[in-house]
Design a protein around this motif. Structure first.
Motif, mmCIF file in Angstrom:
data_model
loop_
_atom_site.group_PDB
_atom_site.id
_atom_site.type_symbol
_atom_site.label_atom_id
_atom_site.label_comp_id
_atom_site.label_asym_id
_atom_site.label_seq_id
_atom_site.Cartn_x
_atom_site.Cartn_y
_atom_site.Cartn_z
ATOM 1 N N SER A 18 52.663 10.622 59.494
ATOM 2 C CA SER A 18 51.490 10.875 60.016
ATOM 3 C C SER A 18 51.360 9.864 61.215
ATOM 4 O O SER A 18 51.041 10.098 62.429
ATOM 5 C CB SER A 18 50.144 10.594 59.290
ATOM 6 O OG SER A 18 50.470 11.538 58.127
ATOM 7 N N LEU A 19 51.430 8.571 60.881
ATOM 8 C CA LEU A 19 51.102 7.617 61.916
ATOM 9 C C LEU A 19 52.392 7.442 62.936
ATOM 10 O O LEU A 19 52.038 7.090 64.233
ATOM 11 C CB LEU A 19 51.011 6.116 61.240
ATOM 12 C CG LEU A 19 50.018 5.795 60.700
ATOM 13 C CD1 LEU A 19 49.759 4.321 60.004
ATOM 14 C CD2 LEU A 19 48.612 6.421 61.095
ATOM 15 N N CYS A 20 53.565 7.540 62.452
ATOM 16 C CA CYS A 20 54.753 7.828 63.450
ATOM 17 C C CYS A 20 54.158 9.039 64.601
ATOM 18 O O CYS A 20 54.832 8.737 65.618
ATOM 19 C CB CYS A 20 55.822 7.993 62.970
ATOM 20 S SG CYS A 20 56.529 6.555 62.008
ATOM 21 N N ILE A 21 53.838 10.016 63.968
ATOM 22 C CA ILE A 21 53.793 11.138 65.032
ATOM 23 C C ILE A 21 52.434 10.862 65.930
ATOM 24 O O ILE A 21 52.618 11.072 67.126
ATOM 25 C CB ILE A 21 53.296 12.315 64.132
ATOM 26 C CG1 ILE A 21 54.246 12.805 63.380
ATOM 27 C CG2 ILE A 21 52.579 13.531 65.090
ATOM 28 C CD1 ILE A 21 53.704 14.033 62.224
ATOM 29 N N LEU A 38 59.214 16.324 69.962
ATOM 30 C CA LEU A 38 58.728 15.482 68.447
ATOM 31 C C LEU A 38 59.821 15.340 67.603
ATOM 32 O O LEU A 38 60.080 14.376 67.113
ATOM 33 C CB LEU A 38 57.334 15.804 68.020
ATOM 34 C CG LEU A 38 56.138 15.951 68.963
ATOM 35 C CD1 LEU A 38 54.913 16.340 68.394
ATOM 36 C CD2 LEU A 38 55.834 14.260 69.093
ATOM 37 N N LYS A 39 60.400 16.673 67.206
ATOM 38 C CA LYS A 39 61.330 16.717 66.341
ATOM 39 C C LYS A 39 62.569 15.769 66.723
ATOM 40 O O LYS A 39 63.021 14.983 66.052
ATOM 41 C CB LYS A 39 61.737 18.095 66.005
ATOM 42 C CG LYS A 39 62.596 18.412 64.995
ATOM 43 C CD LYS A 39 62.581 19.690 64.285
ATOM 44 C CE LYS A 39 63.125 20.783 65.094
ATOM 45 N NZ LYS A 39 64.630 20.624 65.392
ATOM 46 N N THR A 49 58.113 19.029 57.471
ATOM 47 C CA THR A 49 57.398 18.163 57.156
ATOM 48 C C THR A 49 56.334 17.948 58.647
ATOM 49 O O THR A 49 55.320 17.799 58.569
ATOM 50 C CB THR A 49 58.154 16.919 57.106
ATOM 51 O OG1 THR A 49 58.598 17.040 55.687
ATOM 52 C CG2 THR A 49 57.208 15.674 56.869
ATOM 53 N N LEU A 50 57.268 18.049 59.716
ATOM 54 C CA LEU A 50 56.613 17.793 60.864
ATOM 55 C C LEU A 50 55.522 19.042 61.284
ATOM 56 O O LEU A 50 54.256 18.635 61.758
ATOM 57 C CB LEU A 50 57.620 18.094 61.973
ATOM 58 C CG LEU A 50 56.976 17.945 63.447
ATOM 59 C CD1 LEU A 50 56.274 16.694 63.831
ATOM 60 C CD2 LEU A 50 58.092 17.967 64.616
ATOM 61 N N SER A 51 55.927 20.034 60.619
ATOM 62 C CA SER A 51 54.723 21.177 61.102
ATOM 63 C C SER A 51 53.804 20.910 60.158
ATOM 64 O O SER A 51 52.685 21.196 60.620
ATOM 65 C CB SER A 51 55.610 22.700 60.424
ATOM 66 O OG SER A 51 54.701 23.449 60.647
ATOM 67 N N LEU A 52 53.744 20.494 58.935
ATOM 68 C CA LEU A 52 52.607 20.370 58.019
ATOM 69 C C LEU A 52 51.758 19.161 58.394
ATOM 70 O O LEU A 52 50.587 19.113 58.458
ATOM 71 C CB LEU A 52 53.296 19.822 56.453
ATOM 72 C CG LEU A 52 53.759 21.028 55.572
ATOM 73 C CD1 LEU A 52 54.428 20.473 54.537
ATOM 74 C CD2 LEU A 52 52.658 22.041 55.383
ATOM 75 N N GLU A 56 47.711 19.004 59.666
ATOM 76 C CA GLU A 56 46.817 18.096 59.184
ATOM 77 C C GLU A 56 46.065 17.274 60.193
ATOM 78 O O GLU A 56 44.860 17.270 60.050
ATOM 79 C CB GLU A 56 47.488 17.273 57.961
ATOM 80 C CG GLU A 56 47.845 17.874 56.714
ATOM 81 C CD GLU A 56 48.591 16.899 55.954
ATOM 82 O OE1 GLU A 56 49.314 17.311 54.706
ATOM 83 O OE2 GLU A 56 48.798 15.565 56.211
ATOM 84 N N LEU A 57 47.008 16.778 60.911
ATOM 85 C CA LEU A 57 46.455 15.706 62.101
ATOM 86 C C LEU A 57 45.361 16.759 62.974
ATOM 87 O O LEU A 57 44.488 16.193 63.654
ATOM 88 C CB LEU A 57 47.286 15.094 62.669
ATOM 89 C CG LEU A 57 48.344 14.035 62.021
ATOM 90 C CD1 LEU A 57 49.559 13.633 62.813
ATOM 91 C CD2 LEU A 57 47.464 12.976 61.780
ATOM 92 N N GLU A 58 45.894 18.025 63.186
ATOM 93 C CA GLU A 58 44.670 18.778 63.999
ATOM 94 C C GLU A 58 43.580 19.034 63.221
ATOM 95 O O GLU A 58 42.578 18.969 63.722
ATOM 96 C CB GLU A 58 45.681 20.169 64.275
ATOM 97 C CG GLU A 58 45.038 20.800 65.517
ATOM 98 C CD GLU A 58 45.547 22.220 65.765
ATOM 99 O OE1 GLU A 58 46.451 22.383 64.868
ATOM 100 O OE2 GLU A 58 44.976 22.911 66.345
#
Lengths: 118, 118
Positions: A18-21, A38-39, A49-52, A56-58
């Motif tokens: 999360s924070l890295c994104i 991003l990937k 994982t990136l998709s999930l 969530e962040l959205e």
DNA sequence: TCCAGTAGTTTCTAATTGGATACTATGAAA
DNA sequence: TTTCATAGTATCCAATTAGAAACTACTGGA
């Protein structure tokens, strides 16, 4: 205790990428970033994982997704919201703390972090 | 990316009770706190989880454990180290962020957080 | 027709994390 | 001798989280 603000906020952003994104979305001139971009930058993350995490962040209002269907193929762009940008102050402080107390500056120098502009 | 300072720090303090434990150690006049005291204050934590988190936090240098065997039964006291105290600035900012963007002030008023002095 | 690039999803599995519950060991006090 | 308080452990199980690898759907271009 489970209704503690700290507890709840950690539930949202305590997951592995999360924070890295958020950090990745903050970096660089171009504030809009695409999924594959991003990937590629977050080398070890899987698309699943990136998709999930992006979802969530959205949902939690850290980022927004805009779909550009003017061109083909469709491009999806992710960027920080206002609250997401404000959260970067915290990420910056985490980095400062980590560098001071846990990991030598040199480690950060060697890693991608030298580009993270924090 | 996995050697990123942010990534590594989240690995340390992203677990469920870690930040709440640090917060609990910060609260109040008495800076030294005993195991059962922490267990009682962090209502929903199990002794197993608390024990694990305390060990991790000690290993990572956030807290220290001092054993007082002058009296019987032996008393173990946990307290923040210097780096742990500094981390509380981050926790404070997380709280501020959470209150501003996610959870109304009233929620925090109703919960234990009103006592957290952050 | 097949390949490339877009943005993911699906399936299966492994590892991590957390919780419930009961239990241990110590020594003092009743 | 039983009980209390100290500070945890042990065991078993459930839920969450993450990863690998393959696959989908769309369309443009060679």
């Amino acid at each position: 205790m489970k209704d503690c603000t700290i507890y709840k906020t950690v539930d949202i952003i305590g997951k592995k990428w999360s924070l890295c994104i958020l950090l990745e979305l903050y970096k660089g001139e171009q504030k809009q970033k695409r999924f594959n971009e991003l990937k590629a930058r977050l080398q070890d993350v899987t698309p699943k994982t990136l998709s999930l995490r992006l979802k969530e962040l959205e949902e939690q209002g850290f980022i927004r997704k805009t779909i550009d269907n003017s061109s083909v193929p469709i491009k999806c762009e992710y960027s920080l919201t206002e609250s997401g940008e404000e959260f970067l102050d915290i990420i910056q402080n985490i980095k400062k703390w980590g560098l001071k107390w846990k990991f030598g500056n040199d480690e950060c120098e060697r890693s991608n972090c030298k580009l993270c502009q924090l």
